[in-house]
Design a protein around this motif. Structure first.
Motif, PDB file in Angstrom:
ATOM      1  N   GLY A  92       0.788  -1.236   0.000  1.00  0.00           N
ATOM      2  CA  GLY A  92       0.000   0.000   0.000  1.00  0.00           C
ATOM      3  C   GLY A  92       0.812   1.275   0.000  1.00  0.00           C
ATOM      4  O   GLY A  92       0.272   2.361   0.171  1.00  0.00           O
ATOM      5  N   ARG A  93       2.123   1.189  -0.209  1.00  0.00           N
ATOM      6  CA  ARG A  93       2.945   2.402  -0.158  1.00  0.00           C
ATOM      7  C   ARG A  93       3.627   2.694  -1.499  1.00  0.00           C
ATOM      8  O   ARG A  93       4.621   3.398  -1.563  1.00  0.00           O
ATOM      9  N   ARG A  94       3.061   2.160  -2.578  1.00  0.00           N
ATOM     10  CA  ARG A  94       3.700   2.323  -3.886  1.00  0.00           C
ATOM     11  C   ARG A  94       3.848   3.789  -4.246  1.00  0.00           C
ATOM     12  O   ARG A  94       4.915   4.250  -4.610  1.00  0.00           O
ATOM     13  N   GLU A  95       2.755   4.555  -4.111  1.00  0.00           N
ATOM     14  CA  GLU A  95       2.820   5.982  -4.464  1.00  0.00           C
ATOM     15  C   GLU A  95       3.792   6.701  -3.526  1.00  0.00           C
ATOM     16  O   GLU A  95       4.601   7.515  -3.950  1.00  0.00           O
ATOM     17  N   GLN A 102      12.889  11.121   2.533  1.00  0.00           N
ATOM     18  CA  GLN A 102      12.812  12.582   2.454  1.00  0.00           C
ATOM     19  C   GLN A 102      12.006  13.147   3.618  1.00  0.00           C
ATOM     20  O   GLN A 102      11.271  12.394   4.260  1.00  0.00           O
ATOM     21  N   GLN A 103      12.130  14.444   3.840  1.00  0.00           N
ATOM     22  CA  GLN A 103      11.383  15.074   4.933  1.00  0.00           C
ATOM     23  C   GLN A 103       9.883  14.836   4.738  1.00  0.00           C
ATOM     24  O   GLN A 103       9.374  14.985   3.639  1.00  0.00           O
ATOM     25  N   ASN A 104       9.245  14.400   5.811  1.00  0.00           N
ATOM     26  CA  ASN A 104       7.805  14.068   5.784  1.00  0.00           C
ATOM     27  C   ASN A 104       7.473  12.928   4.827  1.00  0.00           C
ATOM     28  O   ASN A 104       6.295  12.702   4.525  1.00  0.00           O
ATOM     29  N   GLY A 105       8.484  12.241   4.333  1.00  0.00           N
ATOM     30  CA  GLY A 105       8.245  11.100   3.438  1.00  0.00           C
ATOM     31  C   GLY A 105       8.285   9.793   4.201  1.00  0.00           C
ATOM     32  O   GLY A 105       8.279   9.781   5.434  1.00  0.00           O
ATOM     33  N   ILE A 106       8.333   8.677   3.449  1.00  0.00           N
ATOM     34  CA  ILE A 106       8.394   7.394   4.155  1.00  0.00           C
ATOM     35  C   ILE A 106       9.850   7.026   4.442  1.00  0.00           C
ATOM     36  O   ILE A 106      10.770   7.464   3.758  1.00  0.00           O
ATOM     37  N   SER A 107       9.987   6.222   5.484  1.00  0.00           N
ATOM     38  CA  SER A 107      11.318   5.839   5.943  1.00  0.00           C
ATOM     39  C   SER A 107      11.972   4.890   4.937  1.00  0.00           C
ATOM     40  O   SER A 107      11.296   4.180   4.197  1.00  0.00           O
ATOM     41  N   SER A 113       5.136   2.588  12.865  1.00  0.00           N
ATOM     42  CA  SER A 113       4.138   3.666  12.766  1.00  0.00           C
ATOM     43  C   SER A 113       3.709   3.911  11.317  1.00  0.00           C
ATOM     44  O   SER A 113       2.750   4.615  11.053  1.00  0.00           O
ATOM     45  N   GLU A 114       4.413   3.282  10.371  1.00  0.00           N
ATOM     46  CA  GLU A 114       4.126   3.544   8.962  1.00  0.00           C
ATOM     47  C   GLU A 114       3.072   2.595   8.399  1.00  0.00           C
ATOM     48  O   GLU A 114       2.335   2.949   7.491  1.00  0.00           O
ATOM     49  N   SER A 115       3.017   1.358   8.917  1.00  0.00           N
ATOM     50  CA  SER A 115       2.103   0.379   8.308  1.00  0.00           C
ATOM     51  C   SER A 115       1.907  -0.830   9.215  1.00  0.00           C
ATOM     52  O   SER A 115       2.835  -1.268   9.884  1.00  0.00           O
ATOM     53  N   ASP A 116       0.706  -1.410   9.151  1.00  0.00           N
ATOM     54  CA  ASP A 116       0.456  -2.665   9.883  1.00  0.00           C
ATOM     55  C   ASP A 116       1.305  -3.789   9.307  1.00  0.00           C
ATOM     56  O   ASP A 116       1.481  -4.825   9.943  1.00  0.00           O
ATOM     57  N   VAL A 589      21.659  25.641  27.628  1.00  0.00           N
ATOM     58  CA  VAL A 589      22.333  24.450  27.091  1.00  0.00           C
ATOM     59  C   VAL A 589      21.575  23.993  25.852  1.00  0.00           C
ATOM     60  O   VAL A 589      20.449  23.486  25.959  1.00  0.00           O
ATOM     61  N   MET A 590      22.168  24.213  24.677  1.00  0.00           N
ATOM     62  CA  MET A 590      21.487  23.838  23.425  1.00  0.00           C
ATOM     63  C   MET A 590      21.904  22.430  23.011  1.00  0.00           C
ATOM     64  O   MET A 590      23.099  22.131  22.872  1.00  0.00           O
ATOM     65  N   THR A 591      20.930  21.556  22.882  1.00  0.00           N
ATOM     66  CA  THR A 591      21.176  20.170  22.437  1.00  0.00           C
ATOM     67  C   THR A 591      20.102  19.822  21.409  1.00  0.00           C
ATOM     68  O   THR A 591      19.181  20.600  21.158  1.00  0.00           O
ATOM     69  N   LEU A 592      20.155  18.593  20.912  1.00  0.00           N
ATOM     70  CA  LEU A 592      19.035  18.098  20.118  1.00  0.00           C
ATOM     71  C   LEU A 592      17.814  18.045  21.022  1.00  0.00           C
ATOM     72  O   LEU A 592      17.949  17.859  22.238  1.00  0.00           O
ATOM     73  N   PRO A 593      16.628  18.195  20.484  1.00  0.00           N
ATOM     74  CA  PRO A 593      15.425  18.168  21.316  1.00  0.00           C
ATOM     75  C   PRO A 593      15.199  16.770  21.887  1.00  0.00           C
ATOM     76  O   PRO A 593      15.751  15.792  21.373  1.00  0.00           O
ATOM     77  N   ASP A 594      14.353  16.704  22.910  1.00  0.00           N
ATOM     78  CA  ASP A 594      14.120  15.422  23.586  1.00  0.00           C
ATOM     79  C   ASP A 594      13.101  14.583  22.823  1.00  0.00           C
ATOM     80  O   ASP A 594      12.037  14.238  23.325  1.00  0.00           O
ATOM     81  N   ARG A 595      13.408  14.292  21.594  1.00  0.00           N
ATOM     82  CA  ARG A 595      12.571  13.420  20.751  1.00  0.00           C
ATOM     83  C   ARG A 595      13.448  12.907  19.612  1.00  0.00           C
ATOM     84  O   ARG A 595      14.534  13.428  19.360  1.00  0.00           O
ATOM     85  N   PHE A 596      12.979  11.869  18.903  1.00  0.00           N
ATOM     86  CA  PHE A 596      13.698  11.383  17.735  1.00  0.00           C
ATOM     87  C   PHE A 596      13.314  12.248  16.534  1.00  0.00           C
ATOM     88  O   PHE A 596      12.163  12.673  16.407  1.00  0.00           O
ATOM     89  N   ILE A 597      14.288  12.497  15.680  1.00  0.00           N
ATOM     90  CA  ILE A 597      14.036  13.373  14.529  1.00  0.00           C
ATOM     91  C   ILE A 597      14.044  12.526  13.254  1.00  0.00           C
ATOM     92  O   ILE A 597      15.025  11.846  12.953  1.00  0.00           O
ATOM     93  N   GLU A 598      12.939  12.576  12.532  1.00  0.00           N
ATOM     94  CA  GLU A 598      12.777  11.728  11.339  1.00  0.00           C
ATOM     95  C   GLU A 598      13.668  12.200  10.195  1.00  0.00           C
ATOM     96  O   GLU A 598      14.154  13.338  10.178  1.00  0.00           O
ATOM     97  N   GLN A 599      13.776  11.354   9.206  1.00  0.00           N
ATOM     98  CA  GLN A 599      14.700  11.615   8.092  1.00  0.00           C
ATOM     99  C   GLN A 599      14.354  12.891   7.334  1.00  0.00           C
ATOM    100  O   GLN A 599      13.182  13.257   7.209  1.00  0.00           O
TER     101      GLN A 599
END
Ligand SMILES: Cc1ncc(C[n+]2csc(CCOP(=O)(O)OP(=O)(O)O)c2C)c(N)n1
Ligand SMILES: CC(=O)[C@@H](O)[C@H](O)COP(=O)(O)O
Ligand SMILES: [Mg+2]
Length: 640
Positions: A92-95, A102-107, A113-116, A589-599
């Protein structure tokens, strides 16, 4: 309303929204579908870049697995997941594939979280058997799980974790399928005794199809014949000795054999099964078949010629600078050796390997072993440079703590891909190494602000024999600074002031120095005078430098390409325990935010992280405004 009967010449792939749609296909249709999927993979990756060779190698296998098993109730788990493009096209992810990595794209990897149809995420290797066994035991305990299938490559199965899982599966003796996708390649050609064993085993491909098709007693006879031919002494393969039913090897591009073997095995077996599938990395696309290492991970390319688009280099590549500098140092010091965990070209140790092959060790995908092997080399009096990407080094943390730091052995850790890496996304972010290394007694931790600093840090690591030392640097290009002829040994625990100001100080650790200097320029235009210093070390800290910055400025901002709990945390710890926070201090203290950052691209990811020059400037201004409301002692700036 039933779907209109498609015209006979409609591409089969156009009729597939999900794997259930292929259940009605004939075996010939499935072969045709595989050809269409292969063309789609080539077309997509030519446009997006990504992991081409691995995906092309599993096209038939992917179609056959979805045809025989009932995903998503049956859990199909891909090891690493870099070969999942055919799987994503069929689920179901052909398109969406045109948004790959890419940013906001698929991994570029499987992702829950992307597919069952992605029951388990991946990207770091050798996890699939453990996960599949976990799902299988969930089924045994009443959870709504069908069959569980792990697809693991011949490279990934060299990791210790895979044997922990095989060992446990053989013990539990529950139904779980392990498909060993053996293309006789890792990223580079595979290394190790296991690679040799699998090559030997796969030489018996003709027997496998025969064996799978024969009834009981005859099948036993075919198995004995296979074992005789392949010299699997004592009759059993390694996997059978561990309690698995071994089936194979099967030609992974022969759809009828694949379907027959999967159907027969699914129908007949009850306990753990390993199906040995022999494939070719890059199958069906000549440029990738002819250069499976170069086409493991590709840039956008011309699908007709296979020519990859070259990125314009504005500055030397950090990895190449490391590889060449280490080789130059190794020419001067015979005690220098290098270790990689299946990433010779990715880490740059292949440069030294060409010149000093007997001092460079590729241990396979085995980071835990790589670290303790390096510890042994250090104990023997060598100067081992253990080169492992930041995120993969997470795999060997206890070995770093227990075998290296505790024993104070002089292992040099070369940490490439530090910080955010771009298209590989959150799984490959080098976010945590500063935190987990700086916490270790006896450890020295450096971060290169640019490629010239990297050369000096290599020289420092060569000279430093009093304990473990690590240096980190980002993926990709440097900043184009002037390069030294030769590295000089840095004074341990000593930072440097790059730019003198009077109002506020930025203390940068690592390669965000460039953005910090840009921020200082932005602030200067607003009449704010900014000191910018490069800490160079997160351990030992340059406490004199920190003291001076605090005394001479109304506010202090630290910044690093890493998560909370790293350099800035240690600065705060020092300031608190030296009483410098007692009277109040404007400290950010500037670091990466406390979350994972997607591609996304690294620039987009750092923008998402709030770490652009303008973000730094805003934080500095906020700290300065607060600091100006506080009294502070004045003191002469330290001579640099
Ligand atoms: C823990 C870990 N170390 C290293 C890597 C880098 N890596 C990604 S794919 C790969 C080779 C995998 O070889 P194999 O399992 O045979 O799959 P193939 O690419 O041949 O399909 C490596 C070393 C990783 N993803 N995870
Ligand atoms: C899938 C995997 O883990 C490797 O192929 C990784 O993507 C390599 O990363 P670099 O491209 O940064 O070398
Ligand atoms: Mg392989």
């Amino acid at each position: 309303m039933t779907n209109p009967t498609p015209r006979p010449d409609t591409p089969l792939l156009d009729r597939v929204c999900c794997p259930a749609d292929i259940k009605a296909f004939s075996d010939d249709d499935l072969k045709r579908l595989a050809d269409e999927v292969r063309s789609e993979v080539i077309s997509v990756v030519a446009e997006t870049g990504g992991h081409l060779g691995s995906s092309l190698g599993v096209v038939e296998l992917t179609v056959a697995l979805h045809a025989v098993f009932n995903t998503p109730t049956d859990k199909l788990i891909w090891d690493v997941g870099h070969q999942c493009y055919p799987h994503k096209i069929l689920t179901g992810r052909r398109e969406a594939m045109r948004t790959l990595r890419q940013q906001n794209g698929i991994s570029g990897f499987t992702k829950r979280s992307e597919s069952d149809y992605d029951p388990f995420g991946a990207a770091h290797s050798s996890t699939s058997i453990s996960a599949a066994l976990g799902f299988a035991m969930g089924r045994e305990l009443g959870q709504p799980v069908g069959d569980t299938i792990a697809v693991i490559g011949d490279g990934s199965i060299t990791a210790g974790m895979a044997y922990e899982a095989l060992n446990h599966a053989g013990h539990l003796n529950k139904r779980v399928f392990v498909i060993l996708n053996d293309n006789d390649m890792s990223i580079a050609p595979p290394v190790g005794a296991l690679a040799r064993y699998l090559l030997n085993l796969s030489s018996s491909a003709p027997f496998a199809t025969l064996e799978a098709s024969l009834p009981g007693p005859l099948r036993d006879g075919a198995r004995r014949a296979r074992q005789l031919v392949t010299g699997t002494s004592g009759g059993a393969t390694l996997f059978e000795e561990l309690g698995f039913t071994y089936v194979g090897p099967v030609d992974g591009h022969d759809m009828p054999s694949l379907l027959q073997t999967l159907r027969a095995t699914r129908a007949r077996t009850t306990g753990p099964v390993l199906i040995h599938v022999v494939t070719k990395k890059g199958k069906g696309y000549a440029p990738a078949e002819n250069a499976p290492d170069k086409y493991h991970g590709v840039n956008k390319f011309d699908p007709v010629t296979g020519e990859q688009k070259k990125s314009v280099a504005n500055a030397p590549n950090y990895t190449k600078v490391f590889g060449q500098t280490l080789t130059d140092e190794a020419a001067r010091d015979p005690r220098i050796c290098a270790i990689t965990a299946a990433m010779p070209s990715g880490t740059g140790v292949d440069i030294m390997q060409k010149r000093f092959p007997n001092r460079v060790f590729d241990v396979g995908i085995a980071e835990q072993h790589a670290v303790t092997f390096a510890a042994g080399l250090a104990g023997a009096g060598m100067k081992p440079f253990c080169a492992i990407y930041s995120s993969f080094l997470q795999r060997g943390y206890d070995q770093i703590a227990h075998d290296v730091a505790l024993q104070n052995l002089p292992v040099r850790f070369v940490i490439d891909r530090a910080g955010l890496v771009g298209a590989d996304g959150a799984t490959h972010a080098g976010a945590f190494d500063v935190g987990f290394l700086t916490a270790l007694p006896n450890m020295t931790v450096m971060a290169a602000a640019d490629e010239a600093e990297l050369v000096h840090m290599i020289a420092t690591a060569v000279a430093y024999d009093d304990g473990p030392i690590a240096f980190r640097f980002p993926r990709g290009e440097g900043t184009g600074v002037e390069m030294p002829d030769r590295g000089r040994v840095l004074e341990l625990g000593r930072g440097r002031v790059i730019r003198e100001g009077t109002d506020v100080a930025i203390l940068s650790f690592g390669a965000h120095l460039h953005e910090s200097l840009q921020a200082a320029k932005l602030l200067e235009a607003e009449g704010v005078s900014v000191t910018v210093a490069d800490a160079r070390f997160s351990r030992p800290l340059d406490t004199d430098l920190i003291d001076q910055l605090v005394k001479n400025h109304a506010a202090l901002v630290t910044i690093e390409q890493g998560a909370m709990g790293g350099f800035g945390a240690h600065v705060m710890h020092y300031l608190a325990n030296s009483g410098q926070l007692d009277g109040g201090l404007a400290l950010r203290v500037m670091t990466l935010p406390d979350r994972f950052i997607e591609q996304a691209s690294p620039e987009q990811m750092y923008a998402d992280a709030g770490m652009r020059a303008e973000d730094i400037a805003a934080t500095v201004k906020g700290a300065l405004a607060r600091g100006r409301m506080m009294p502070r002692a004045s003191a002469k700036p330290r001579a640099v």
